[in-house]
Design a protein around this motif. Structure first.
Motif, PDB file in Angstrom:
ATOM      1  N   GLU A  94       0.819  -1.211   0.000  1.00  0.00           N
ATOM      2  CA  GLU A  94       0.000   0.000   0.000  1.00  0.00           C
ATOM      3  C   GLU A  94       0.852   1.260   0.000  1.00  0.00           C
ATOM      4  O   GLU A  94       0.465   2.285  -0.565  1.00  0.00           O
ATOM      5  CB  GLU A  94      -0.931  -0.003   1.220  1.00  0.00           C
ATOM      6  CG  GLU A  94      -1.982  -1.106   1.205  1.00  0.00           C
ATOM      7  CD  GLU A  94      -2.928  -1.003   0.022  1.00  0.00           C
ATOM      8  OE1 GLU A  94      -3.282   0.131  -0.353  1.00  0.00           O
ATOM      9  OE2 GLU A  94      -3.311  -2.060  -0.522  1.00  0.00           O
ATOM     10  N   LYS A  97       1.716   3.007  -3.258  1.00  0.00           N
ATOM     11  CA  LYS A  97       0.702   3.875  -3.862  1.00  0.00           C
ATOM     12  C   LYS A  97       0.384   5.091  -3.003  1.00  0.00           C
ATOM     13  O   LYS A  97      -0.126   6.099  -3.514  1.00  0.00           O
ATOM     14  CB  LYS A  97      -0.581   3.057  -4.087  1.00  0.00           C
ATOM     15  CG  LYS A  97      -0.404   1.828  -4.963  1.00  0.00           C
ATOM     16  CD  LYS A  97      -1.661   0.982  -5.007  1.00  0.00           C
ATOM     17  CE  LYS A  97      -1.889   0.241  -3.704  1.00  0.00           C
ATOM     18  NZ  LYS A  97      -3.048  -0.687  -3.765  1.00  0.00           N
ATOM     19  N   ASP A  98       0.648   4.979  -1.711  1.00  0.00           N
ATOM     20  CA  ASP A  98       0.266   6.043  -0.780  1.00  0.00           C
ATOM     21  C   ASP A  98       1.489   6.472   0.032  1.00  0.00           C
ATOM     22  O   ASP A  98       1.905   5.800   0.973  1.00  0.00           O
ATOM     23  CB  ASP A  98      -0.833   5.541   0.159  1.00  0.00           C
ATOM     24  CG  ASP A  98      -1.438   6.651   1.005  1.00  0.00           C
ATOM     25  OD1 ASP A  98      -0.837   7.731   1.072  1.00  0.00           O
ATOM     26  OD2 ASP A  98      -2.502   6.419   1.613  1.00  0.00           O
TER      27      ASP A  98
END
Length: 310
Positions: free
Chosen positions: A17, A20-21
């Motif tokens: 994650e 992407k973040d």
């Protein structure tokens, strides 16, 4: 037999994650190895903060980063995170309502022979007593993955406790039946209701299957969401059974058993038996040895249910 501990699953989810973040930041207290966070530190060094053995600072720094818009995940042994930094969890995280997820690793009696100093048999009571603090004890790697992904999508404080060692699967990748803040029904029954959390869900499921062979119809709830507690599902099954048994890797004081007993007494009084760790330093041994000694296993659950239904 599964060989992937829940702590590793948490790291795997965060590693993916964080690609992407860039607001995801992970902090630890000289515990990247025991927390299985080394891959995150290696993959995203700019999103990783090593605080050292300073749990209070760990939580406060996480809260500061969260107040700047970061999604902070602070990991430390549950025994220290829930006691040494309770004030910071209470004030900096919960009272300030910051987006900090506290990850208590090696929870319960995971540290085995290291004894009471390293056991966390009070963390549900401690963290659950703090307003705004949610408390989760996922039962296996599949549920852990679903939980962490769900927590990434909100901005509220939470405490997540996982054990140190791999645990036998309760679910499968194809059928995790996960709904945020809602207990999972693992078995239907009208004689007794078994409510378990964390690593106790697997032995509870095995115990319910043994009871079925004896002609006892037991319902089973995986109450991974200690707080908020899924009272709607619990009451639905409470109203259909003769008695309730709770199973937890925690003292009976202020844990799952206490909560279930309070709700049962208030809503529909009937017999409740709490299977838990005693209010004393537990014996020395690995997790299985400790569980077996205190009858926190399938046969212990069967025995308790049979005694309760007499």
């Amino acid at each position: 037999m599964n060989k992937i501990p829940n702590r590793q699953v948490i790291c795997d989810v965060l590693v993916e994650e964080a690609k992407k973040d860039k607001d995801i930041v992970v902090l630890c207290s000289d515990s990247r190895g025991s927390a299985s966070l080394a891959p995150f530190a290696d993959t995203h060094p700019e999103q990783f903060v090593e605080v050292g053995i300073a749990e209070q600072s760990l939580v406060s720094i996480a809260a500061g980063l969260a107040s700047c818009g970061k999604k902070a995940y602070a990991a430390s042994p549950a025994c220290f995170l829930s006691t040494r930094s309770m004030e910071q969890a209470k004030v900096d995280v919960a009272y300030s309502n910051t987006n900090v997820k506290l990850i208590g690793i090696s929870g319960g009696v995971s540290y085995g022979a290291l004894g009471m100093t390293h056991h966390s048999a009070q963390d549900i009571a401690i963290m659950g007593s703090i307003p705004n603090m949610r408390v989760y004890l996922p039962s296996d790697r599949h549920q852990t993955k679903c939980l962490i992904k769900a927590l990434l999508s909100d901005e509220k404080p939470a405490y997540i406790r996982v054990g140190r060692n791999p645990v036998e699967d309760v679910y499968s990748p194809e059928d995790t039946s996960f709904v945020m803040n809602k207990a999972t029904v693992l078995a239907e029954g009208s004689d007794v209701l078994v409510v378990a959390c964390g690593e106790m869900v697997r032995p509870a499921l095995d115990g319910v299957n043994l009871l079925k062979e004896k002609g006892v119809k037991a319902a089973l709830l995986d109450m991974y969401c200690i707080k908020p507690f899924d009272e709607v599902t619990f009451l639905k099954y409470l109203n259909e059974v003769k008695a309730v048994v709770t199973v937890e890797e925690h003292t009976y004081l202020g844990g799952l058993g206490s909560l279930v007993s309070q709700i049962t007494a208030r809503e529909n009084p009937k017999k409740v038996m709490n299977l838990s760790l005693p209010d004393e330093p537990v014996i020395t041994g690995n997790s299985k040895q400790v569980f077996d000694y205190y009858n926190l296993n399938a046969q212990g659950i069967v025995t308790a249910v049979m005694e309760l239904l007499v």
